[in-house]
Design a protein around this motif. Structure first.
Motif, PDB file in Angstrom:
ATOM      1  N   CYS A   1     -54.167  70.811  24.009  1.00 21.11           N
ATOM      2  CA  CYS A   1     -55.031  71.474  24.995  1.00 21.11           C
ATOM      3  C   CYS A   1     -56.211  72.173  24.333  1.00 21.11           C
ATOM      4  O   CYS A   1     -56.997  72.825  25.000  1.00 21.11           O
ATOM      5  CB  CYS A   1     -54.228  72.473  25.823  1.00 21.11           C
ATOM      6  N   GLY A   2     -56.303  72.069  22.998  1.00 22.37           N
ATOM      7  CA  GLY A   2     -57.475  72.596  22.315  1.00 22.37           C
ATOM      8  C   GLY A   2     -57.404  74.051  21.916  1.00 22.37           C
ATOM      9  O   GLY A   2     -58.406  74.627  21.470  1.00 22.37           O
ATOM     10  N   HIS A   3     -56.237  74.678  22.017  1.00 21.48           N
ATOM     11  CA  HIS A   3     -56.156  76.091  21.660  1.00 21.48           C
ATOM     12  C   HIS A   3     -56.381  76.317  20.169  1.00 21.48           C
ATOM     13  O   HIS A   3     -56.834  77.398  19.763  1.00 21.48           O
ATOM     14  CB  HIS A   3     -54.805  76.675  22.090  1.00 21.48           C
ATOM     15  N   ASP A   4     -56.079  75.319  19.350  1.00 17.52           N
ATOM     16  CA  ASP A   4     -56.379  75.419  17.927  1.00 17.52           C
ATOM     17  C   ASP A   4     -57.882  75.531  17.709  1.00 17.52           C
ATOM     18  O   ASP A   4     -58.351  76.301  16.858  1.00 17.52           O
ATOM     19  CB  ASP A   4     -55.792  74.233  17.153  1.00 17.52           C
ATOM     20  N   ALA A   5     -58.651  74.787  18.493  1.00 12.60           N
ATOM     21  CA  ALA A   5     -60.114  74.880  18.412  1.00 12.60           C
ATOM     22  C   ALA A   5     -60.606  76.223  18.940  1.00 12.60           C
ATOM     23  O   ALA A   5     -61.518  76.834  18.371  1.00 12.60           O
ATOM     24  CB  ALA A   5     -60.758  73.738  19.196  1.00 12.60           C
ATOM     25  N   HIS A   6     -60.012  76.700  20.035  1.00 15.37           N
ATOM     26  CA  HIS A   6     -60.432  77.989  20.607  1.00 15.37           C
ATOM     27  C   HIS A   6     -60.247  79.111  19.591  1.00 15.37           C
ATOM     28  O   HIS A   6     -61.130  79.967  19.421  1.00 15.37           O
ATOM     29  CB  HIS A   6     -59.628  78.303  21.877  1.00 15.37           C
ATOM     30  N   MET A   7     -59.091  79.135  18.916  1.00 16.35           N
ATOM     31  CA  MET A   7     -58.849  80.165  17.906  1.00 16.35           C
ATOM     32  C   MET A   7     -59.847  80.039  16.762  1.00 16.35           C
ATOM     33  O   MET A   7     -60.357  81.054  16.257  1.00 16.35           O
ATOM     34  CB  MET A   7     -57.417  80.062  17.384  1.00 16.35           C
ATOM     35  N   THR A   8     -60.138  78.814  16.352  1.00 18.48           N
ATOM     36  CA  THR A   8     -61.080  78.599  15.252  1.00 18.48           C
ATOM     37  C   THR A   8     -62.470  79.093  15.625  1.00 18.48           C
ATOM     38  O   THR A   8     -63.153  79.738  14.817  1.00 18.48           O
ATOM     39  CB  THR A   8     -61.134  77.104  14.878  1.00 18.48           C
ATOM     40  N   ILE A   9     -62.903  78.820  16.833  1.00 16.02           N
ATOM     41  CA  ILE A   9     -64.219  79.274  17.306  1.00 16.02           C
ATOM     42  C   ILE A   9     -64.273  80.796  17.348  1.00 16.02           C
ATOM     43  O   ILE A   9     -65.259  81.414  16.910  1.00 16.02           O
ATOM     44  CB  ILE A   9     -64.533  78.662  18.681  1.00 16.02           C
ATOM     45  N   ALA A  10     -63.220  81.419  17.865  1.00 19.93           N
ATOM     46  CA  ALA A  10     -63.178  82.881  17.923  1.00 19.93           C
ATOM     47  C   ALA A  10     -63.207  83.474  16.517  1.00 19.93           C
ATOM     48  O   ALA A  10     -63.921  84.452  16.248  1.00 19.93           O
ATOM     49  CB  ALA A  10     -61.934  83.343  18.681  1.00 19.93           C
ATOM     50  N   LEU A  11     -62.436  82.893  15.600  1.00 16.50           N
ATOM     51  CA  LEU A  11     -62.402  83.397  14.226  1.00 16.50           C
ATOM     52  C   LEU A  11     -63.744  83.202  13.532  1.00 16.50           C
ATOM     53  O   LEU A  11     -64.210  84.082  12.792  1.00 16.50           O
ATOM     54  CB  LEU A  11     -61.294  82.690  13.447  1.00 16.50           C
ATOM     55  N   GLY A  12     -64.391  82.068  13.771  1.00 16.30           N
ATOM     56  CA  GLY A  12     -65.711  81.848  13.202  1.00 16.30           C
ATOM     57  C   GLY A  12     -66.707  82.893  13.680  1.00 16.30           C
ATOM     58  O   GLY A  12     -67.501  83.433  12.889  1.00 16.30           O
ATOM     59  N   THR A  13     -66.659  83.194  14.972  1.00 19.38           N
ATOM     60  CA  THR A  13     -67.541  84.220  15.532  1.00 19.38           C
ATOM     61  C   THR A  13     -67.239  85.579  14.919  1.00 19.38           C
ATOM     62  O   THR A  13     -68.148  86.340  14.562  1.00 19.38           O
ATOM     63  CB  THR A  13     -67.363  84.274  17.056  1.00 19.38           C
ATOM     64  N   LEU A  14     -65.968  85.864  14.771  1.00 17.36           N
ATOM     65  CA  LEU A  14     -65.546  87.133  14.204  1.00 17.36           C
ATOM     66  C   LEU A  14     -66.025  87.289  12.759  1.00 17.36           C
ATOM     67  O   LEU A  14     -66.414  88.379  12.325  1.00 17.36           O
ATOM     68  CB  LEU A  14     -64.021  87.216  14.269  1.00 17.36           C
ATOM     69  N   LEU A  15     -66.026  86.201  12.008  1.00 12.67           N
ATOM     70  CA  LEU A  15     -66.442  86.256  10.612  1.00 12.67           C
ATOM     71  C   LEU A  15     -67.961  86.368  10.457  1.00 12.67           C
ATOM     72  O   LEU A  15     -68.456  86.894   9.456  1.00 12.67           O
ATOM     73  CB  LEU A  15     -65.937  85.019   9.867  1.00 12.67           C
ATOM     74  N   ILE A  16     -68.704  85.887  11.455  1.00 13.32           N
ATOM     75  CA  ILE A  16     -70.173  85.960  11.399  1.00 13.32           C
ATOM     76  C   ILE A  16     -70.681  87.343  11.802  1.00 13.32           C
ATOM     77  O   ILE A  16     -71.652  87.853  11.235  1.00 13.32           O
ATOM     78  CB  ILE A  16     -70.795  84.887  12.316  1.00 13.32           C
ATOM     79  N   LEU A  17     -70.029  87.970  12.763  1.00  6.96           N
ATOM     80  CA  LEU A  17     -70.549  89.203  13.354  1.00  6.96           C
ATOM     81  C   LEU A  17     -70.896  90.301  12.344  1.00  6.96           C
ATOM     82  O   LEU A  17     -71.913  90.988  12.517  1.00  6.96           O
ATOM     83  CB  LEU A  17     -69.562  89.736  14.399  1.00  6.96           C
TER      84      LEU A  17
END
Length: 378
Positions: free
Chosen positions: A90-106
């Motif tokens: 269902c893509g939750h692995d991608a959702h977590m990765t996107i959130a973590l990427g955003t968190l690391l950029i902020l």
């Protein structure tokens, strides 16, 4: 921002690979929680575990407004090549990765004021994880909330994005037929639970509601009987999946299902018990949040890749946040990524190149939201 994302791409690939290869089902996302906590331990952020359940709350920044991102963590339990296993279809692995990427950029672009809160939520597939987070007061002070979901290719083409997802309502029901067994030669001495199950299916197929609104009711599991072929089973269990585009249609659908079950129970003089496993409400999308998401898509992906809001019969417990806390302004980013054959297919695949693109959009909308601080009392 693009230079930062380019540097981050190998990290994003590594994160996704780990999450994809280590799926965990609802309410059991303990190793996933530990992985995210360890991953972020060397970064300047505040990490808090949820009370008594898997999941994490991670914060960056201080002050108002409070802008949150929700990423669902759980995988499905399904048959893959003849074997039942946890599977991120269902893509939750991608959702977590996107959130973590955003968190690391902020931290590289952090504004002087504003709190960014990341909610890594368990049990979305059960439809009960968001409510558990709400009950712990995690979103009481949240002003804006953003989510995301990969979309199947039939809804959104690769490298296209939409600023909102209008999910429908969903209700999952577990049923139990209570009766007595009988000898195969004496069918008059009991009511065959299998017959009752087939009648439920027939009446569900005959349901008629407003044809202008999408809805469906189907049986998704049934079990009765054992190893002996000469016993007519009196007991059985079943599961129902109900869908409706609006909460009003779902209410009407539920009444119809209850009437069917009560009618068959009376007719056969047996007991049929229904238990609601989860009741997911239809989407409540905030226009202000969707408007900022739309602008972020245009600015970071280009106007040609921005598409209208998606309307889908699928459900998501993300919308419980706004239903339980109406002050929250929320929307979900729809992500086109050549997802095939479809969500929940055991061999679902998608174009992973979309992950850093979604990170760029999500980061931008968070910054836009804090900069605007629209409608928030400072």
């Amino acid at each position: 921002m693009q230079a930062i994302i380019n540097t981050l791409k190998p990290k994003l690939s590594s994160i996704f690979t780990y999450l994809h290869e280590h799926p965990e089902v609802s309410w059991n996302e303990h190793a996933t929680t530990a992985y995210i906590k360890k991953l972020l331990s060397d970064y300047d952020c505040r990490i808090m575990e949820l009370d008594g359940i898997p999941g994490l709350i991670v914060e960056i920044g201080h002050g108002q407004p409070v802008v949150a991102v929700r990423a669902d963590m759980d995988a499905l339990w399904q048959e893959v090549d003849g074997k039942f296993q946890a599977n991120h279809s269902c893509g939750h692995d991608a959702h977590m990765t996107i959130a973590l990427g955003t968190l690391l950029i902020l931290p590289e672009v952090l504004p002087p004021t504003g709190t960014f809160r990341f909610i890594f939520q368990p049990a979305e597939e059960k439809g009960t994880g968001a409510l558990a987070v709400v009950e712990q007061g995690i979103v009481d002070d949240v002003d804006f909330l953003y989510g995301m979901h990969l979309r199947p290719a039939e809804e959104l083409a690769d490298d296209q994005f939409a600023p909102a997802i209008h999910h429908g309502a969903a209700c999952f029901i577990e049923g139990v037929i209570h009766g007595e067994d009988a000898h195969g030669a004496r069918p008059h001495l009991n009511t065959n639970a299998i017959l009752v199950g087939s009648e439920i299916v027939q009446y569900l197929n005959n349901l008629q509601l407003n044809p202008n609104m999408s809805y469906s009711a189907k049986m998704t599991a049934f079990h009765a009987g054992g190893e002996s072929s000469n016993i007519i089973p009196g007991n059985g269990t079943f599961k129902l999946d109900l869908r409706a585009q609006t909460n009003d249609i779902m209410d009407k659908l539920m009444i119809k299902v209850e009437h069917i079950v009560n009618m068959l129970s009376d007719y056969h003089d047996i007991s049929i018990e229904l238990k609601i496993g989860a009741n997911i409400a239809a989407a409540v999308v905030n226009n202000e949040a969707a408007g900022m998401m739309e602008q972020a898509i245009i600015d970071r992906a280009g106007p040609e890749r921005m598409k209208p809001a998606i309307t889908t019969t699928g459900g998501d417990d993300f919308h419980f946040y706004t239903i339980e806390k109406p002050h929250i302004k929320a929307t979900m980013l729809a992500i086109g990524c050549d997802l095939k054959p479809g969500l929940h297919h055991p061999h679902m695949t998608f174009n992973r190149d979309v992950i850093p693109k979604a990170v760029k959009i999500l980061t931008d909308v968070l910054l836009k939201t804090v900069e605007r601080g629209a409608g928030i009392d400072q």
